[in-house]
Design a protein around this motif. Sequence first.
Motif, short mmCIF file in Angstrom:
data_model
loop_
_atom_site.label_atom_id
_atom_site.label_comp_id
_atom_site.label_asym_id
_atom_site.label_seq_id
_atom_site.Cartn_x
_atom_site.Cartn_y
_atom_site.Cartn_z
N ASP A 7 0.85 -1.18 0.00
CA ASP A 7 0.00 0.00 0.00
C ASP A 7 0.89 1.23 0.00
N VAL A 8 0.52 2.22 -0.80
CA VAL A 8 1.26 3.46 -0.87
C VAL A 8 0.33 4.60 -0.52
N HIS A 9 0.90 5.70 -0.08
CA HIS A 9 0.12 6.87 0.29
C HIS A 9 -0.53 7.45 -0.97
N PRO A 10 -1.82 7.72 -0.93
CA PRO A 10 -2.50 8.26 -2.12
C PRO A 10 -1.95 9.62 -2.56
N HIS A 11 -1.67 9.71 -3.82
CA HIS A 11 -1.28 10.95 -4.48
C HIS A 11 -1.97 10.96 -5.84
N PRO A 12 -2.16 12.14 -6.41
CA PRO A 12 -2.67 12.18 -7.78
C PRO A 12 -1.70 11.47 -8.74
N LEU A 13 -2.17 11.22 -9.94
CA LEU A 13 -1.37 10.54 -10.96
C LEU A 13 -1.20 11.47 -12.16
N PHE A 14 0.01 11.50 -12.71
CA PHE A 14 0.30 12.27 -13.93
C PHE A 14 0.33 11.30 -15.10
N ALA A 15 -0.49 11.56 -16.12
CA ALA A 15 -0.52 10.74 -17.33
C ALA A 15 -0.07 11.58 -18.51
N TYR A 16 0.79 11.00 -19.34
CA TYR A 16 1.31 11.70 -20.52
C TYR A 16 1.07 10.89 -21.80
N GLY A 17 0.36 9.77 -21.66
CA GLY A 17 0.14 8.89 -22.80
C GLY A 17 -1.29 8.42 -22.90
N GLY B 62 -14.85 7.06 -15.06
CA GLY B 62 -15.69 6.87 -13.89
C GLY B 62 -14.92 6.57 -12.61
N LYS B 63 -13.59 6.54 -12.69
CA LYS B 63 -12.76 6.19 -11.52
C LYS B 63 -11.89 7.33 -11.05
N VAL B 64 -12.12 8.53 -11.59
CA VAL B 64 -11.35 9.70 -11.16
C VAL B 64 -12.29 10.74 -10.57
N VAL B 65 -11.72 11.57 -9.71
CA VAL B 65 -12.47 12.66 -9.08
C VAL B 65 -12.38 13.87 -10.01
N GLN C 146 -6.11 2.48 -4.13
CA GLN C 146 -5.36 1.22 -4.09
C GLN C 146 -5.80 0.25 -5.20
N THR C 147 -7.10 0.09 -5.39
CA THR C 147 -7.61 -0.84 -6.39
C THR C 147 -7.23 -0.41 -7.80
N THR C 148 -7.44 0.86 -8.10
CA THR C 148 -7.13 1.36 -9.45
C THR C 148 -5.63 1.36 -9.69
N LEU C 149 -4.85 1.71 -8.69
CA LEU C 149 -3.40 1.74 -8.85
C LEU C 149 -2.85 0.34 -9.17
N LYS C 150 -3.40 -0.68 -8.54
CA LYS C 150 -2.97 -2.05 -8.85
C LYS C 150 -3.19 -2.38 -10.32
N LYS C 151 -4.34 -1.98 -10.86
CA LYS C 151 -4.64 -2.22 -12.27
C LYS C 151 -3.71 -1.42 -13.19
N LEU C 152 -3.42 -0.17 -12.80
CA LEU C 152 -2.53 0.65 -13.60
C LEU C 152 -1.10 0.12 -13.54
N ASP C 153 -0.67 -0.36 -12.38
CA ASP C 153 0.67 -0.95 -12.27
C ASP C 153 0.80 -2.14 -13.22
N LYS C 154 -0.22 -2.95 -13.30
CA LYS C 154 -0.19 -4.11 -14.20
C LYS C 154 -0.11 -3.64 -15.66
#
Length: 148
Positions: free
Chosen positions: A3-13, A28-31, A72-80
């Motif tokens: 588990d990591v501390h929640p931070h926003p995510l930067f996407a460039y692609g 539907g998974k972002v604020v 946590q759930t979405t980050l796991k999917k993005l990591d994969k």
Amino acid sequence: MQDVHPHPLFAYGSLMKDLFNYQIYLKGKVVGTPIKARIKGELYHLTEKGYPALLSGNDWVYGEVFELKDFQTTLKKLDKLEGYSGNQASGNEYERELVKVNIYNSVTELYDGELDVYCYLYRLDNDSEFTQKSIYLPSGDWHQLAKK
């Protein structure tokens, strides 16, 4: 994955709004709405893979920042998706790192804010064909290429 501390995510692609992986992994998974942002680096298009690679550098690379609803759930999917299986794991295609980005301010029309975000940075040491199968994008904007 720890588990990591929640931070926003930067996407460039492909995770930017209106692109194919945003629709699959983030719709539907972002604020709120993603915010324009930029980071120092060098951006390349991986011709055989069809997605970008961000390396360290001094150019501006443009993208978007968003906050995940279920971090946590979405980050796991993005990591994969990003081929990330843990910090400095030998087979990682990308490393997920906490970095600073400049946030676009629609009032001043400048990138005058700063924010700590997670970002996936490409691992050159795991791609022996990078120089032959990549195109440098001096504009720092993969979104323009993807929309063509």
